[in-house]
Write a protein that holds these residues in place. Structure first.
Motif, mmCIF file in Angstrom:
data_model
loop_
_atom_site.group_PDB
_atom_site.id
_atom_site.type_symbol
_atom_site.label_atom_id
_atom_site.label_comp_id
_atom_site.label_asym_id
_atom_site.label_seq_id
_atom_site.Cartn_x
_atom_site.Cartn_y
_atom_site.Cartn_z
ATOM 1 N N GLU B 492 12.806 80.620 -10.327
ATOM 2 C CA GLU B 492 12.496 79.063 -10.224
ATOM 3 C C GLU B 492 10.731 79.362 -10.422
ATOM 4 O O GLU B 492 10.277 78.145 -10.578
ATOM 5 N N SER B 493 10.172 80.372 -11.462
ATOM 6 C CA SER B 493 9.501 80.221 -11.759
ATOM 7 C C SER B 493 9.111 79.195 -12.647
ATOM 8 O O SER B 493 8.090 78.585 -13.579
ATOM 9 N N GLU B 494 10.281 79.181 -13.021
ATOM 10 C CA GLU B 494 11.047 77.726 -14.824
ATOM 11 C C GLU B 494 10.677 76.045 -14.172
ATOM 12 O O GLU B 494 9.750 76.058 -15.474
ATOM 13 N N LEU B 495 10.217 76.136 -12.791
ATOM 14 C CA LEU B 495 10.184 74.962 -12.536
ATOM 15 C C LEU B 495 8.999 74.143 -12.921
ATOM 16 O O LEU B 495 7.941 75.136 -13.157
ATOM 17 N N VAL B 496 8.983 73.251 -13.409
ATOM 18 C CA VAL B 496 7.542 72.266 -14.314
ATOM 19 C C VAL B 496 6.504 71.895 -13.317
ATOM 20 O O VAL B 496 7.072 71.779 -12.364
ATOM 21 N N GLU B 497 5.554 72.564 -14.197
ATOM 22 C CA GLU B 497 4.172 71.460 -12.958
ATOM 23 C C GLU B 497 4.145 70.584 -12.549
ATOM 24 O O GLU B 497 4.442 69.441 -13.389
ATOM 25 N N VAL B 498 3.174 69.944 -11.578
ATOM 26 C CA VAL B 498 3.343 68.248 -11.302
ATOM 27 C C VAL B 498 1.216 68.254 -11.575
ATOM 28 O O VAL B 498 0.774 68.943 -10.625
ATOM 29 N N ALA B 499 1.631 67.416 -12.558
ATOM 30 C CA ALA B 499 0.086 67.184 -12.706
ATOM 31 C C ALA B 499 -0.893 66.400 -11.328
ATOM 32 O O ALA B 499 0.091 65.520 -10.979
ATOM 33 N N ASP B 500 -1.953 66.214 -11.306
ATOM 34 C CA ASP B 500 -2.685 65.819 -10.408
ATOM 35 C C ASP B 500 -3.509 64.497 -11.041
ATOM 36 O O ASP B 500 -4.528 64.502 -11.054
ATOM 37 N N VAL B 501 -2.649 63.546 -10.884
ATOM 38 C CA VAL B 501 -3.159 62.643 -11.519
ATOM 39 C C VAL B 501 -1.618 61.140 -10.803
ATOM 40 O O VAL B 501 -0.424 61.945 -10.945
ATOM 41 N N VAL B 502 -2.535 60.025 -10.634
ATOM 42 C CA VAL B 502 -1.496 59.091 -10.072
ATOM 43 C C VAL B 502 -2.110 57.561 -10.928
ATOM 44 O O VAL B 502 -2.543 57.662 -10.660
ATOM 45 N N PRO B 585 -0.026 66.959 -20.957
ATOM 46 C CA PRO B 585 1.287 68.067 -21.970
ATOM 47 C C PRO B 585 2.453 68.681 -20.650
ATOM 48 O O PRO B 585 1.691 69.651 -20.466
ATOM 49 N N ASP B 586 3.664 68.589 -20.560
ATOM 50 C CA ASP B 586 4.763 69.554 -19.836
ATOM 51 C C ASP B 586 4.037 69.430 -18.688
ATOM 52 O O ASP B 586 4.958 70.288 -18.249
ATOM 53 N N GLN B 587 4.205 68.388 -18.131
ATOM 54 C CA GLN B 587 4.092 68.723 -16.649
ATOM 55 C C GLN B 587 4.243 67.164 -16.243
ATOM 56 O O GLN B 587 4.574 65.705 -16.784
ATOM 57 N N LEU B 588 4.853 66.930 -15.322
ATOM 58 C CA LEU B 588 4.904 65.479 -14.312
ATOM 59 C C LEU B 588 4.192 65.226 -13.835
ATOM 60 O O LEU B 588 3.128 65.277 -13.071
ATOM 61 N N ILE B 589 3.775 63.788 -14.259
ATOM 62 C CA ILE B 589 2.785 63.156 -13.511
ATOM 63 C C ILE B 589 3.587 61.538 -13.186
ATOM 64 O O ILE B 589 4.939 61.902 -13.110
ATOM 65 N N THR B 590 2.693 61.131 -11.919
ATOM 66 C CA THR B 590 3.153 60.059 -11.389
ATOM 67 C C THR B 590 2.430 58.998 -11.720
ATOM 68 O O THR B 590 1.925 58.398 -12.193
ATOM 69 N N TYR B 620 13.683 56.781 -19.110
ATOM 70 C CA TYR B 620 13.651 57.287 -20.552
ATOM 71 C C TYR B 620 12.790 58.230 -20.677
ATOM 72 O O TYR B 620 12.522 59.091 -21.727
ATOM 73 N N MET B 621 11.369 58.480 -19.631
ATOM 74 C CA MET B 621 10.643 59.465 -20.109
ATOM 75 C C MET B 621 10.760 60.631 -19.344
ATOM 76 O O MET B 621 10.566 60.504 -18.288
ATOM 77 N N LYS B 622 10.461 62.185 -19.460
ATOM 78 C CA LYS B 622 10.909 62.396 -18.740
ATOM 79 C C LYS B 622 10.886 63.145 -17.926
ATOM 80 O O LYS B 622 10.866 64.154 -16.528
ATOM 81 N N ASP B 623 9.047 63.311 -18.647
ATOM 82 C CA ASP B 623 7.991 63.915 -16.459
ATOM 83 C C ASP B 623 7.378 62.714 -16.587
ATOM 84 O O ASP B 623 6.523 62.896 -15.967
#
Lengths: 648, 648
Positions: B492-502, B585-590, B620-623
């Motif tokens: 479960e710890s492998e899940l990518v982080e969610v960035a605090d940016v919108v 980098p390497d975080q999910l942005i919204t 096609y942008m993965k994050d």
């Protein structure tokens, strides 16, 4: 090589917006640019008259010249009426602008619809006639004419998409070469006709027996009117100058007016010359060879001059088609700006041209060419009606403007919505000229519709009102949208609330859905994972997998809906609707859709498009925010399934 | 009336999944269901032999009967080989299953590709032959044959989409009526041939001069082989019973085996009878009238019997086409389940049938009918190859299975991946029969490919390996996706982080964008409204409007990017990429996309599809998580723009 590269190679690098410049033309070049359309009509206008008269036998062909002169008279009237327009609308006064400024919305839309129809026909007719000029000289190509015509349209479209500006130079040569060539033929023809310098007399051909022998009274007049209507195609393109006054060097209006007069005289001398010689030799219109080609051949033989004339006939006709590519997109963009056509018609492409307008025109004119099998004679009954209606409306608008001028005292000025008018001492004479112009072109318009109605004019007569209706509907749509989106009456407190609920539809528990659930948990304390189960096995599997991720799924409500049909979207959408309407009425609710995307070619085709279809259905629910949480599976990520979770 | 209503009327109400039942057939009905395909081959198989022999002149036609008997012998061999399959695979043992169980993946895919190709041809050939039966009786319809064939396919498709189960009754009548009718004709023919009961002797027609006179040695043998290959089309459809063992009443395997024997004898007696009479009367194959029609007409005159035979020939041929609609979707769904064809091929439609498989089959067979202009004789060279290859693979698989049976001691059992085998005393005899079957059908397959290669068999010879390749690629795709999504190795710890940016792209400040901004503020403290400005006026207007909503815009960073081109998506996507790669980098942005949607017909067409295109590019942008905040403008909301803000 991807699509962007292909586009770059075909269209060229994009131009920055700041690079837009307006080339100014001197009179010689301007004449060439604007005259290609009206002058090129000489390739078929005489033929259009003779085509009708021939049913009365060769004898009736002698009426060609008087009818040609009537058309020429009409041209001169229009030219002088339009000079008023040019002088009063120095920023460009097409029929649409003049009608809008003086007559109101409906007449202006009528004028626009009429002109747009005619511009499409300009491209189809000119291209087809250009191809006929080619196939008259090289009969072997006759059976490929449709293909050649479509290819020509494609090339013209491509040139216009690249955004070659109206650079007078490339126009100047073919236009003057055509005028010069035909003039030489006419002069030689006249010399031979008059027997000057001991020249060999012109050949005179055998007569054709009339198909309709007893044409007397009304029938005869009707045929004459039809023949006259055919000749009126010579008037198309005359109005183009009035739209392009700003393309002239200063003083713009004066130069434009002078050019217009020169253009009128030039076009009409050719027209009358051709009509005279064709009648004198008793030429008969034939499908395989145009009248102009026959005339040139009989006057000058199959000499260099013959090929010169044929070559430049074809070229000037293609150039005339090109003017349609200037006029149609420009008028469309005006209409789009005023909200009568789709907004994207005013989008400028990479090369600063109205790309969408160009493409729409290319599509419509190609369609016409296909329907009519590149036979411009068959298209002519549809042609020239639009332009005649726009003359009428434009002149009527001008007479209204002149009336306003009449109310001014010496030294006074007045602003209309588009232009500024000043006191003019002889306004009533000018007004009378405009009224005469409007009346005559109005009558000619009625004659055109009546005489060509059954041959195809009914299409245009039907199309123009339909277009006006469409413009109106489009306008109303934009008005409504603007009103609905407008913030002018709005208070900030009016904004709808956002409900604290997030629904996550899941079909299975995999990395993609886990990511979506994790995202959803960040948004809300009330997250509901909804799964539609179509079999007991599926129900059980989801519950088992759910338990494997206790930390993540903690606090998320798992809703499994058992469903005895296969279309799982229905119960899902029903559930979302129920939450929206019953639990959180008038609030925004959120749906998080896990989506996985593959970069493989055709990969998407191998999966059920459930997520896509769900998004489409939710679009029409007004208070549902849809969040797509993507899970990209690219080819390099796939081999061992380790690197695919977003960390590198 | 919307699309759903149309679907309901055409297809009927959906069936719940629990309603699926398996109808069990008694032998009489089962024979009718399964025999329609092989028995219907009699409508063209004799013709296919004679069609080749005729080039040697009428004399060579006497070889028709021996060749027909060779084909009949082959049929009996296949029938007895298949009885082994039926007995050992009581759950259904099509060539795909047997090959998969005994020979491995590649042979099973070969068998599947071969069968799918043949099923499509079954539909095209049977329909076209059915139409020929109609037009032989009513020659006026000959020129409409393509249209009739396509219409027939459409009707069969429609019936299958409605999900009429294989209800033996509707099959029983035409099948037995056809067999009975042809039998009566053959008996009358034989009576007249033998001159029994003082019957009028059969007519014997004039001979045809051979086109190829000196066919001796190799050329002669080659022609005989080609004629034999033509006759092999009689073997298609024999394998269907092996797939449908579960459709029989218990004891399933025994009943199926008996039915298969009966079917083989019935089909072959007709085949030999027709071939005998056609040869005896020296009939010549003609395009306008089938051999069967000629034979019936000359034996029984244009009597009721003639129309009876023609009618039921057409009907049984359409029924034979219908068997393609059972076989193709079933095999496709097996392949889809194993991951060799798109997943959606196993989706069951509203009526519990494999709707997608049915539609794909309808499309492919219609295409074939159009390409071959509904001429089944032209299609025959492509036909029967697939089925022969599947026979070979199936029999080879059975011989391998028998080898396994041979290792068992009395009383022992063994489970293979699909079925269970038991000790059998005489396994080596059975194995020899299977080896003989595999060898003979293998040789015949090679003969078919060789003799028909240039006439069209090359298409099938090329298509089958290509299909196998396609199956393999599809399978690999699904494997990769499954590996990438699999949670089995995941923490479960492998899940990518969610960035605090919108990021909120806005083109203007209107109610739709305000709603999106409000939503974005709820998500994050770092909200950035990004606007691409293409002109100074636009820049200024956005800044002004922004200030009008101080409460809402408080805390939101307004980023205005000045851009000198028109394609505003490029700088927008670049900005999003920069934020994603450089800041988080390497975080999910919204990204929150304001979208407005209108319910007006065609309304969407009037707006730039910027939001839609942006969503497609961000896919096609993965994050990047994309949030669509909709603003629905429905017609009732629009009139005054007041009720459109989400509150009623």
């Amino acid at each position: 090589m991807n699509l962007t590269t292909v586009k770059r190679v075909l269209i060229g690098e994009p131009f920055p917006s700041s690079r837009e410049v307006h080339e100014r033309l001197d009179k010689v070049r301007a004449l060439a640019v604007f005259a290609s359309d009206p002058i090129s009509s000489n390739a078929y206008a005489t033929e259009a008259i003779m085509h009708v008269l021939i049913v009365l036998g060769s004898g009736a062909l002698s009426m060609t010249l008087p009818l040609a002169m009537a058309v020429a008279g009409l041209v001169l009237l229009v030219v002088f009426s339009y000079i008023q327009t040019i002088m009063h609308y120095p920023d460009g006064g097409g029929a649409y602008t003049v009608a809008k400024d003086n007559l109101g919305r409906l007449p202006s839309l009528l004028a626009a619809a009429a002109l747009l129809t005619d511009y499409v026909l300009t491209v189809s007719v000119s291209t087809s006639a250009g191809v006929r000029a080619v196939t008259s000289a090289v009969p072997e190509l006759f059976e490929y004419r449709l293909f050649i015509a479509l290819f020509a349209i494609a090339v013209i479209t491509w040139i216009n998409l690249r955004g070659v500006r109206e650079s007078g130079t490339i126009f100047a040569f073919p236009t003057y070469a055509f005028v010069g060539g035909v003039m030489v033929v006419i002069v030689i023809g006249l010399i031979r006709y008059l027997g000057l310098f001991g020249a060999e007399p012109l050949p005179v051909f055998r007569d054709v027996v009339p198909k309709q022998k007893d044409a007397v009274g009304f029938v005869y007049v009707w045929l004459l009117l039809r023949a006259f209507a055919g000749g009126c195609t010579a008037l198309t393109g005359i109005e183009a100058i009035s739209n392009g006054v700003q393309a002239f060097k200063p003083p713009e209006s004066k130069n434009a007016a002078k050019t217009m007069v020169a253009m009128g005289f030039m076009a009409m001398s050719l027209f009358i010359g051709i009509s005279f010689l064709a009648t004198a030799m008793h030429l008969i219109p034939e499908e395989e060879e145009s009248i102009l080609s026959q005339m040139t051949r009989h006057v000058a033989g199959t000499s260099v001059l013959y090929y010169w004339v044929q070559t430049f006939t074809a070229l000037i006709l293609f150039l005339a088609a090109n003017t349609g590519y200037q006029d149609f997109p420009r008028l469309s963009s005006f209409l789009a700006k005023d909200g009568f056509m789709p907004r994207w018609m005013q989008n400028r492409g990479d090369r600063l041209v109205y790309s969408m307008g160009i493409l729409v025109l290319a599509g419509l004119s190609s369609l016409l060419v296909i329907i009519f099998q590149a036979d411009e004679i068959a298209m002519l009954p549809l042609y020239a009606l639009g332009v005649m209606l726009s003359f009428t409306l434009s002149q009527a608008g001008m007479s209204r403007l002149m009336q306003k001028v009449g109310t001014l005292k010496p030294g006074e000025s007045m602003k209309t919505s588009v232009t500024t008018i000043h006191y003019e001492p002889n306004w009533h004479w000018k007004r009378r000229l405009n009224i005469l112009g409007a009346t005559v072109t109005g009558i000619v318009f009625i004659v055109l519709v009546a005489t060509k109605f059954l041959e195809g004019a009914w299409i245009v007569a039907l199309l123009i009102p339909l277009l006006v209706l469409l413009f109106d509907r489009i306008h109303r749509h934009y008005e409504r949208v603007a009103a609905a989106l407008s913030t002018s009456q709005m208070q900030e407190s009016e904004l709808v609330e956002v409900a604290d609920v997030v629904i996550v539809p899941i079909a299975d528990v995999h990395k993609g859905t886990l990511r979506a659930l994790q995202y959803a948990k960040r948004l809300s304390r009330d997250v509901r994972a909804v799964s539609i189960s179509t079999s007991p096995q599926m129900h059980q599997r989801i519950e088992e997998r759910w338990k494997r991720f206790p930390k993540l799924t903690e606090g998320i409500r798992l809703v499994i809906i058992d469903y005895d049909y296969r279309d799982i979207l229905n119960p899902l959408v029903e559930y979302i609707e129920r939450v929206n309407h019953e639990e959180f009425p008038d609030q925004l609710i959120t749906v998080v859709v896990p989506e996985f995307v593959t970069t493989e070619l055709g990969g998407q085709f191998l999966h059920n498009q459930t997520a896509t279809i769900l998004r489409m259905r939710l679009r029409y629910m007004k208070d549902v925010v849809v969040i797509s949480v993507p899970y990209l599976i690219s080819e390099k990520d796939m081999p061992n399934g380790r690197r695919a979770n977003g960390r590198k």
